[in-house]
Design a protein around this motif. Structure first.
Motif, short mmCIF file in Angstrom:
data_model
loop_
_atom_site.label_atom_id
_atom_site.label_comp_id
_atom_site.label_asym_id
_atom_site.label_seq_id
_atom_site.Cartn_x
_atom_site.Cartn_y
_atom_site.Cartn_z
N GLY A 51 0.70 -1.26 0.10
CA GLY A 51 0.06 0.05 0.03
C GLY A 51 0.68 1.14 0.14
O GLY A 51 0.27 2.28 -0.16
N GLY A 52 2.02 1.16 0.10
CA GLY A 52 2.86 2.44 0.24
C GLY A 52 2.94 3.07 -1.07
O GLY A 52 2.49 2.50 -2.29
N GLY A 53 3.58 4.15 -1.41
CA GLY A 53 3.83 4.86 -2.68
C GLY A 53 4.07 6.35 -2.30
O GLY A 53 4.48 6.69 -1.25
N LEU A 54 4.12 6.97 -3.55
CA LEU A 54 4.27 8.49 -3.41
C LEU A 54 3.17 9.50 -3.27
O LEU A 54 2.30 8.83 -4.31
CB LEU A 54 5.47 8.92 -4.70
CG LEU A 54 5.47 10.31 -5.10
CD1 LEU A 54 6.46 11.00 -3.82
CD2 LEU A 54 6.09 10.56 -6.36
N VAL A 55 2.93 10.26 -2.38
CA VAL A 55 1.55 10.55 -2.10
C VAL A 55 1.89 12.10 -1.93
O VAL A 55 3.02 12.63 -1.46
CB VAL A 55 0.79 10.12 -1.25
CG1 VAL A 55 0.33 8.63 -1.33
CG2 VAL A 55 1.53 9.93 0.15
N VAL A 107 6.04 11.09 0.91
CA VAL A 107 5.01 12.19 1.02
C VAL A 107 5.78 13.67 0.30
O VAL A 107 6.91 13.98 1.04
CB VAL A 107 4.57 12.70 2.35
CG1 VAL A 107 3.56 13.68 2.26
CG2 VAL A 107 4.14 11.25 2.98
N SER A 108 5.36 13.87 -0.87
CA SER A 108 5.96 14.84 -1.49
C SER A 108 5.27 15.48 -2.38
O SER A 108 4.43 14.69 -2.91
CB SER A 108 7.40 14.44 -1.74
OG SER A 108 7.99 15.45 -3.00
N SER A 109 5.39 16.78 -2.84
CA SER A 109 4.63 17.46 -3.60
C SER A 109 5.38 17.29 -5.08
O SER A 109 4.76 17.86 -6.12
CB SER A 109 4.28 19.00 -3.27
OG SER A 109 5.24 19.57 -2.89
N ASN A 121 -4.21 13.28 6.06
CA ASN A 121 -3.66 14.56 6.09
C ASN A 121 -2.02 14.09 6.10
O ASN A 121 -1.31 14.53 6.90
CB ASN A 121 -3.89 15.18 7.15
CG ASN A 121 -3.43 16.80 7.18
OD1 ASN A 121 -2.95 17.19 6.13
ND2 ASN A 121 -3.29 17.23 8.58
N LEU A 122 -1.38 13.35 5.26
CA LEU A 122 -0.03 13.14 5.15
C LEU A 122 0.69 14.31 5.23
O LEU A 122 0.43 15.25 4.50
CB LEU A 122 0.12 12.06 3.84
CG LEU A 122 -0.19 10.62 4.11
CD1 LEU A 122 -0.51 9.96 2.76
CD2 LEU A 122 1.12 9.99 4.89
N LYS A 123 1.69 14.08 5.71
CA LYS A 123 2.79 15.11 6.04
C LYS A 123 4.22 14.64 5.56
O LYS A 123 4.43 13.54 5.71
CB LYS A 123 3.00 15.62 7.46
CG LYS A 123 1.62 16.00 7.90
CD LYS A 123 1.54 16.72 9.50
CE LYS A 123 0.44 16.85 10.03
NZ LYS A 123 0.59 17.32 11.39
N PRO A 124 5.05 15.68 5.02
CA PRO A 124 6.23 15.04 4.59
C PRO A 124 7.08 14.24 5.71
O PRO A 124 7.77 13.24 5.44
CB PRO A 124 7.02 16.43 4.36
CG PRO A 124 5.97 17.33 3.88
CD PRO A 124 4.90 17.06 4.70
N GLU A 125 6.87 14.61 6.80
CA GLU A 125 7.54 13.95 8.32
C GLU A 125 6.95 12.39 8.30
O GLU A 125 7.51 11.55 9.10
CB GLU A 125 7.37 14.57 9.30
CG GLU A 125 6.05 14.90 9.57
CD GLU A 125 5.62 16.52 9.32
OE1 GLU A 125 6.12 16.88 8.23
OE2 GLU A 125 5.14 17.31 10.24
N ASP A 126 5.94 12.05 7.68
CA ASP A 126 5.43 10.83 7.66
C ASP A 126 6.23 10.03 6.68
O ASP A 126 5.98 8.55 6.49
CB ASP A 126 4.05 10.72 7.22
CG ASP A 126 2.96 11.35 8.11
OD1 ASP A 126 2.12 12.03 7.78
OD2 ASP A 126 3.54 11.20 9.30
N THR A 127 7.08 10.35 6.01
CA THR A 127 7.92 9.67 5.02
C THR A 127 8.75 8.78 5.65
O THR A 127 9.45 9.10 6.47
CB THR A 127 8.68 10.46 4.15
OG1 THR A 127 7.94 11.39 3.34
CG2 THR A 127 9.73 9.86 2.98
#
Length: 115
Positions: A7-11, A113-115, A83-89
Protein backbone atom coordinates in the motif's frame (compact mmCIF):
# COMPACT_ATOMS: atom_id res chain seq x y z
CA UNK A 1 3.21 -16.78 10.65
CA UNK A 2 3.87 -14.67 7.56
CA UNK A 3 3.11 -11.00 7.11
CA UNK A 4 2.89 -9.22 3.76
CA UNK A 5 2.69 -5.43 3.84
CA UNK A 6 1.54 -3.32 0.91
CA UNK A 7 0.00 0.00 0.00
CA UNK A 8 2.92 2.39 0.12
CA UNK A 9 3.83 4.84 -2.58
CA UNK A 10 4.41 8.45 -3.47
CA UNK A 11 1.62 10.69 -2.22
CA UNK A 12 1.08 14.42 -2.00
CA UNK A 13 0.85 16.18 1.34
CA UNK A 14 -2.66 16.33 2.69
CA UNK A 15 -3.78 13.13 0.98
CA UNK A 16 -4.75 9.87 2.67
CA UNK A 17 -3.33 6.40 2.34
CA UNK A 18 -4.26 2.95 3.56
CA UNK A 19 -1.56 0.40 4.25
CA UNK A 20 -2.40 -3.29 4.42
CA UNK A 21 -0.70 -6.19 6.12
CA UNK A 22 -1.98 -9.62 5.20
CA UNK A 23 -1.37 -12.29 7.82
CA UNK A 24 -1.17 -16.01 7.14
CA UNK A 25 -0.20 -19.09 9.12
CA UNK A 26 -0.99 -19.65 12.78
CA UNK A 27 -3.15 -16.56 13.15
CA UNK A 28 -4.83 -17.60 16.44
CA UNK A 29 -1.41 -17.38 18.09
CA UNK A 30 -1.20 -13.67 17.34
CA UNK A 31 -2.21 -11.48 20.26
CA UNK A 32 -1.14 -8.09 18.99
CA UNK A 33 -0.54 -6.47 15.61
CA UNK A 34 1.42 -3.29 15.21
CA UNK A 35 2.56 -0.83 12.59
CA UNK A 36 6.02 0.65 12.90
CA UNK A 37 7.86 3.13 10.76
CA UNK A 38 11.47 3.97 10.18
CA UNK A 39 12.46 7.22 8.57
CA UNK A 40 15.89 7.63 7.01
CA UNK A 41 18.51 8.03 9.70
CA UNK A 42 16.05 7.40 12.50
CA UNK A 43 15.13 4.50 14.73
CA UNK A 44 12.12 2.36 14.05
CA UNK A 45 9.13 3.55 16.06
CA UNK A 46 5.74 2.13 16.91
CA UNK A 47 2.92 4.21 15.46
CA UNK A 48 -0.11 2.04 16.24
CA UNK A 49 -1.06 -1.37 17.54
CA UNK A 50 -4.21 -3.38 18.08
CA UNK A 51 -4.71 -6.17 20.58
CA UNK A 52 -6.65 -9.35 19.94
CA UNK A 53 -9.55 -8.05 22.00
CA UNK A 54 -9.72 -4.95 19.83
CA UNK A 55 -8.00 -2.36 21.98
CA UNK A 56 -5.86 0.12 20.07
CA UNK A 57 -2.96 2.37 20.94
CA UNK A 58 -1.36 5.19 18.99
CA UNK A 59 1.80 7.20 19.27
CA UNK A 60 0.98 10.68 20.50
CA UNK A 61 2.44 12.19 17.36
CA UNK A 62 -0.02 10.41 15.06
CA UNK A 63 -3.16 9.67 17.06
CA UNK A 64 -5.19 12.40 15.39
CA UNK A 65 -4.42 11.16 11.87
CA UNK A 66 -3.78 7.40 12.02
CA UNK A 67 -6.33 4.61 12.39
CA UNK A 68 -5.56 0.92 12.80
CA UNK A 69 -8.06 -1.89 12.43
CA UNK A 70 -8.22 -5.62 11.87
CA UNK A 71 -10.42 -7.32 9.30
CA UNK A 72 -10.91 -10.87 10.51
CA UNK A 73 -12.56 -11.95 7.27
CA UNK A 74 -9.44 -11.04 5.34
CA UNK A 75 -6.87 -11.70 8.08
CA UNK A 76 -5.49 -8.28 7.35
CA UNK A 77 -4.54 -5.35 9.54
CA UNK A 78 -4.86 -1.89 8.05
CA UNK A 79 -3.40 1.49 8.82
CA UNK A 80 -5.10 4.56 7.44
CA UNK A 81 -3.06 7.74 7.41
CA UNK A 82 -4.93 10.98 6.87
CA UNK A 83 -3.54 14.41 6.09
CA UNK A 84 -0.17 13.01 5.13
CA UNK A 85 2.82 15.17 5.98
CA UNK A 86 6.38 15.07 4.68
CA UNK A 87 7.49 13.85 8.10
CA UNK A 88 5.40 10.72 7.56
CA UNK A 89 7.91 9.66 4.91
CA UNK A 90 9.28 6.33 6.08
CA UNK A 91 9.33 2.62 5.54
CA UNK A 92 6.30 1.19 7.30
CA UNK A 93 6.47 -2.29 8.82
CA UNK A 94 3.82 -4.49 10.33
CA UNK A 95 4.58 -6.78 13.22
CA UNK A 96 2.70 -9.59 14.88
CA UNK A 97 3.30 -10.62 18.47
CA UNK A 98 2.53 -14.23 19.28
CA UNK A 99 1.26 -15.66 22.54
CA UNK A 100 4.78 -17.06 22.96
CA UNK A 101 6.08 -13.47 22.81
CA UNK A 102 7.71 -13.98 19.44
CA UNK A 103 7.78 -11.12 16.94
CA UNK A 104 6.91 -11.72 13.33
CA UNK A 105 7.84 -8.93 10.95
CA UNK A 106 6.62 -8.18 7.49
CA UNK A 107 8.75 -6.53 4.88
CA UNK A 108 8.53 -2.76 4.77
CA UNK A 109 6.37 -0.72 2.47
CA UNK A 110 7.73 2.68 1.59
CA UNK A 111 5.65 5.81 1.97
CA UNK A 112 7.01 9.01 0.45
CA UNK A 113 5.13 12.22 1.02
CA UNK A 114 6.13 14.90 -1.43
CA UNK A 115 4.59 17.42 -3.76
Amino acid sequence: VQLQASGGGLVQPGRSLILSCAVSGNIPSITDMGWYRQAPGKQRELVANIQDFGGTNYADSVKERFTIWWDSAKNTVYLQINNLKPEDTAAYYCKGLSDALYDYWGQGTLVTVSS
